[in-house]
Write an enzyme that holds these catalytic residues in place. Sequence first.
Site, PDB file in Angstrom:
ATOM      1  N   TRP A   1      15.049  50.744  -2.754  1.00 33.57           N
ATOM      2  CA  TRP A   1      13.965  51.073  -1.825  1.00 33.57           C
ATOM      3  C   TRP A   1      13.189  49.831  -1.438  1.00 33.57           C
ATOM      4  CZ3 TRP A   1      15.227  55.228   0.368  1.00 33.57           C
ATOM      5  CH2 TRP A   1      15.882  56.247  -0.338  1.00 33.57           C
TER       6      TRP A   1
ATOM      7  N   ASP B   1       4.777  50.864  -3.254  1.00 32.57           N
ATOM      8  CA  ASP B   1       5.472  52.127  -3.014  1.00 32.57           C
ATOM      9  C   ASP B   1       5.495  52.871  -4.346  1.00 32.57           C
ATOM     10  OD1 ASP B   1       7.225  54.220  -2.642  1.00 32.57           O
ATOM     11  OD2 ASP B   1       8.883  53.001  -1.895  1.00 32.57           O
TER      12      ASP B   1
ATOM     13  N   LYS C   1       8.097  64.143  -5.046  1.00 32.82           N
ATOM     14  CA  LYS C   1       8.455  64.006  -6.454  1.00 32.82           C
ATOM     15  C   LYS C   1       7.321  64.574  -7.326  1.00 32.82           C
ATOM     16  CE  LYS C   1      11.234  60.446  -4.605  1.00 32.82           C
ATOM     17  NZ  LYS C   1      12.583  60.687  -4.898  1.00 32.82           N
TER      18      LYS C   1
END
Lengths: 355, 355
Positions: free
Chosen positions: B100, B167, B191
């Site tokens: 990511w 992030d 999540k």
Amino acid sequence: MVHNFNAGPSILPKDVLQQASESLLNFNNSGLSILEIGHRTALFEAVLHEAISLVKELMQLGSDHEVLFLHGGASTQFMQVPYNLLDEDQTAAYIDNGIWGSKAIKEARLFGNVEVVASSKDKNHTYLPKEFTTPAGAVYLHYTTNNTVEGTQWQSVPQTDLPLVADMSSDILSRQLDFNRHALIYAGAQKNIGMAGVNLLVINKNVLGKVKRKIPTILDYRIHIENGSMLNTPPVFAIYVSMLTLRWLKKMGGVAAIEKLNNQKADLFYSTLDSLPMFKGPVAKEDRSKMNAVFVMEDISLEKQFLDVAKQENLYGIKGHRSVGGFRASFYNALPLSSVEVLVQVMKDFANKVG
Amino acid sequence: MVHNFNAGPSILPKDVLQQASESLLNFNNSGLSILEIGHRTALFEAVLHEAISLVKELMQLGSDHEVLFLHGGASTQFMQVPYNLLDEDQTAAYIDNGIWGSKAIKEARLFGNVEVVASSKDKNHTYLPKEFTTPAGAVYLHYTTNNTVEGTQWQSVPQTDLPLVADMSSDILSRQLDFNRHALIYAGAQKNIGMAGVNLLVINKNVLGKVKRKIPTILDYRIHIENGSMLNTPPVFAIYVSMLTLRWLKKMGGVAAIEKLNNQKADLFYSTLDSLPMFKGPVAKEDRSKMNAVFVMEDISLEKQFLDVAKQENLYGIKGHRSVGGFRASFYNALPLSSVEVLVQVMKDFANKVG
């Protein structure tokens, strides 16, 4: 019994809500909620594929047209469209016929030249400017098919040789239209095709890949097409609700059948409006929207009283947009004719009693 | 009984799903579905305000930090962060410690200079590169707190004088952290804090307004802050589910309490992993993630068999990411300790039987 005339987010079919509610606890007997499953599972892929197939079928799309479900609302598309289609030294033609079109124009100016080829600003967007010429070499013509705030609606597709880009957020799949004549269609789902949180895009892939600028990955339509709307985690539940809503529409008989119902609702409402001197419609008759009926009262001091009566009768969401005032009743696909029958009866009773 | 180890979208608290399911049919006794109400109604505004307040309270944010709920997922932020913070002639520092982060780097390069100050690419991101120096004048340092795919997690905030951008998609609100030390935090909700379709952003407003470029309205953090996350129709239901999840977290005792539970789950899993020679963890021990445990088998030919056993025992979602292989078990906030107890028992039994 509530009659939901909300302008968006707005009424959804009862069956859709029922099934969505059940799937929140146990989706397809998986023992898991639809919110808890991976997006790359067969369970979700079936949902996405069905949603895309239903759009293609209901719109009767040709093979050049791709269907995407992306994060965001139509406001995201105001900039994403020119990001993908309009180079800095190019010109795009825009029709300025309402608050949303004006916003789209503002964003497009950040990316290239914008020529406003027609505007209804002179009369507060209460009509549609249907005469226009477009500049030579313009890369597309942008218009808003239905104006949620002002209550106008294009009765037919504008005449042009340019690739057409349309914001159809508030009337998509409410009537038959030559969708294939459009190079790009976008629509936030929260009126006719689902809940807030997802955009439907229909793109003729031949218009893509022509700008020189580098497009961020998440904004590049081509990459979304390559990845089948699964470039990143999609808005799973919003796509699921769209799929259910599209399934419902198909079961109702598709676009032709819903158009007939929408015409009945609009005819009933506007004929009542025109028969009651106490109420008036500010919009040019030929441009009236079948999705969002805007109306005011001859005697503005009675508006508060009418709103109170409407509330007592469980007519929900008929207050006009804060920028326009008066009233607005939205007749999206899922609104039954019976709700419009109640609305016009309340208007008639009010006119008889107070008038 | 299903044990949901999905990496995201992933398990949510049962209470949240139950209440969301009910609100799909009748929200707060309004007679309308949560999907059918306008976003500018008192009904929804209360939801949004509670969600924002809960974030501020649970993160113990100072008054400089603003909270936004925006459309999209973290992938949108990969470009939106540099769009707002990184001018063309400026440099941003990025730590490249997973798939990511690498994607975030790729997008940032479209907007300005990017210096990768540390990378774990040499060992497939199986550890965290904690030693680095940043270039003079860099405008921020970006890192990924937890790597969902590779199974690593920063145990403490990187040491730097630069404004920190993180992030936190896969470990936000799973443990105590000095959130105020961050200039900008972003996280897809699917999540620990809700469903797919919304981003949580925490922004120190002092870092905004410094770039020279014109930012499209929908991408401009300042405009979202001015409009209190209501610039356009927000993803109403996704924000509602986040609010319910945050409420649940508070009721559970907040971040300190959930951290304790998350530590118990991770300790139980990793101590079992280390006790069974048949299984191994590819990640450096000191960098192991408490959210996503990645593991493989000493004898790779047994992996299919173990996966079948896991399926029989209703262990859902433990297949590794397609780019890494092996297994991955995610222990997000909503996963009960009892599910990890079942998982480790299945591993032990398998080791006894097959080993």
